[in-house]
Motif scaffolding. Structure first.
Motif, PDB file in Angstrom:
ATOM      1  N   GLU A 141      44.775  46.540  41.682  1.00 57.19           N
ATOM      2  CA  GLU A 141      45.737  45.451  41.761  1.00 57.19           C
ATOM      3  C   GLU A 141      45.171  44.252  42.511  1.00 57.19           C
ATOM      4  O   GLU A 141      45.491  43.107  42.194  1.00 57.19           O
ATOM      5  N   ARG A 142      44.339  44.501  43.509  1.00 55.95           N
ATOM      6  CA  ARG A 142      43.722  43.387  44.225  1.00 55.95           C
ATOM      7  C   ARG A 142      42.788  42.607  43.307  1.00 55.95           C
ATOM      8  O   ARG A 142      42.755  41.373  43.346  1.00 55.95           O
ATOM      9  N   HIS A 169      47.915  42.619  48.973  1.00 54.71           N
ATOM     10  CA  HIS A 169      47.064  42.031  49.999  1.00 54.71           C
ATOM     11  C   HIS A 169      47.677  42.146  51.390  1.00 54.71           C
ATOM     12  O   HIS A 169      46.980  42.071  52.394  1.00 54.71           O
ATOM     13  N   SER A 194      44.822  40.480  41.135  1.00 60.33           N
ATOM     14  CA  SER A 194      45.324  39.332  41.888  1.00 60.33           C
ATOM     15  C   SER A 194      44.233  38.284  42.078  1.00 60.33           C
ATOM     16  O   SER A 194      44.488  37.074  41.946  1.00 60.33           O
ATOM     17  N   ASP A 215      50.795  42.239  44.210  1.00 61.68           N
ATOM     18  CA  ASP A 215      49.607  42.020  45.012  1.00 61.68           C
ATOM     19  C   ASP A 215      49.725  42.782  46.334  1.00 61.68           C
ATOM     20  O   ASP A 215      50.623  42.495  47.126  1.00 61.68           O
TER      21      ASP A 215
END
Length: 262
Positions: free
Chosen positions: A198-199, A185, A202, A183
């Motif tokens: 990928e976000r 973030h 997640s 993640d």
């Protein structure tokens, strides 16, 4: 059923009337026959007739948008449940379409058609251990014929499948700092396609996979909405277009209108 001179509907009163009618229809149908069913619909005000073509039918999922029912003591749906449902809709529709756009635009050269690319890169969908990266259900979606000589419809690919395909057969690079499967973030400056993909993965895991009760508070809903908006804008900056951001804005207005009705 209106509360002012401009004929604004009283949402709670309308909901109580609809609930009263539904409750009594359920009683009537249970008395008469177990096979007797009915549907909910509203008459189109622009139509002069009463045919089915002039009616707008409600689906069962439409019930989650009736805010007053969330305050009823016997109602299983709460505002937090509705928030969770709204986020799931945004993930499946908006984020799903954004991921499809990424896959379409980032397939490896010289394959200009996504379906040709999937067939040509089929070998990359096998892990180092020789086991396929796709589970049996995903294989049936991607390669619907036994010979695997054609691919399924891209609209049938869900977020998990899209993530695997983007990661393995497209030209999208892994997030620079965190890499695939993590993640990003904590890396707000990484606005690459890989980080955006990928976000979204997640978001899906936290909202749908790791939710113990299917509830999201209003504050968390607003926080998630800001994050999803940022990711969609990051993707569109790279691949172009505004369809996903416009659809997300439309859904956001719906959410705001529902809360205002409460």
């Amino acid at each position: 059923m209106v509360i002012d001179e401009v004929k604004t509907l009283d949402a709670k009163l309308c909901t109580r009337v609809r609930k009263f009618i539904s409750l009594n229809l359920n009683k009537i149908t249970s008395y008469l026959s177990q096979n007797l069913q009915y549907g909910l619909s509203v008459q189109c005000t622009s139509s002069q007739g009463v045919s089915d073509d002039s009616k707008v039918h409600f689906s069962p999922m439409f019930d989650i948008w009736f805010a007053e029912e969330a305050h009823a003591h016997d109602a299983p749906i709460t505002p937090e449940h509705m928030n969770h449902a709204r986020l799931c809709v945004a993930l499946v529709s908006v984020c799903g379409n954004a991921m499809r756009d990424v896959l379409r635009t980032q397939v490896s050269a010289p394959h200009t058609d996504i379906y040709q690319a999937i067939l040509a890169e089929k070998g990359k969908l096998t892990g180092r251990s020789g086991r396929p990266l796709l589970n049996p259900n995903q294989i049936n979606v991607v390669f619907p014929d036994p010979q695997g000589m054609k691919t399924g419809t891209l609209d049938q690919f869900d977020l998990s499948l899209l993530h695997i395909l983007i990661r393995n057969i497209s030209a999208v690079q892994a997030p620079f700092i965190t890499g695939w499967g993590n993640d990003p973030h904590d890396q707000p400056r990484d606005t690459s396609l890989g980080a955006s993909v990928e976000r979204i993965r997640s978001f899906k895991n936290h909202i749908t996979g790791h939710s113990a009760d299917g509830k999201v508070s209003r504050q968390d809903l607003e926080d998630y909405w800001v994050k999803i908006e940022a990711v969609i804008h990051d993707i569109e900056k790279v691949i172009g277009g505004q369809m996903c951001s416009q659809e997300l804005e439309r859904q956001k207005r719906q959410v705001i209108s529902v809360y205002e009705a409460c």
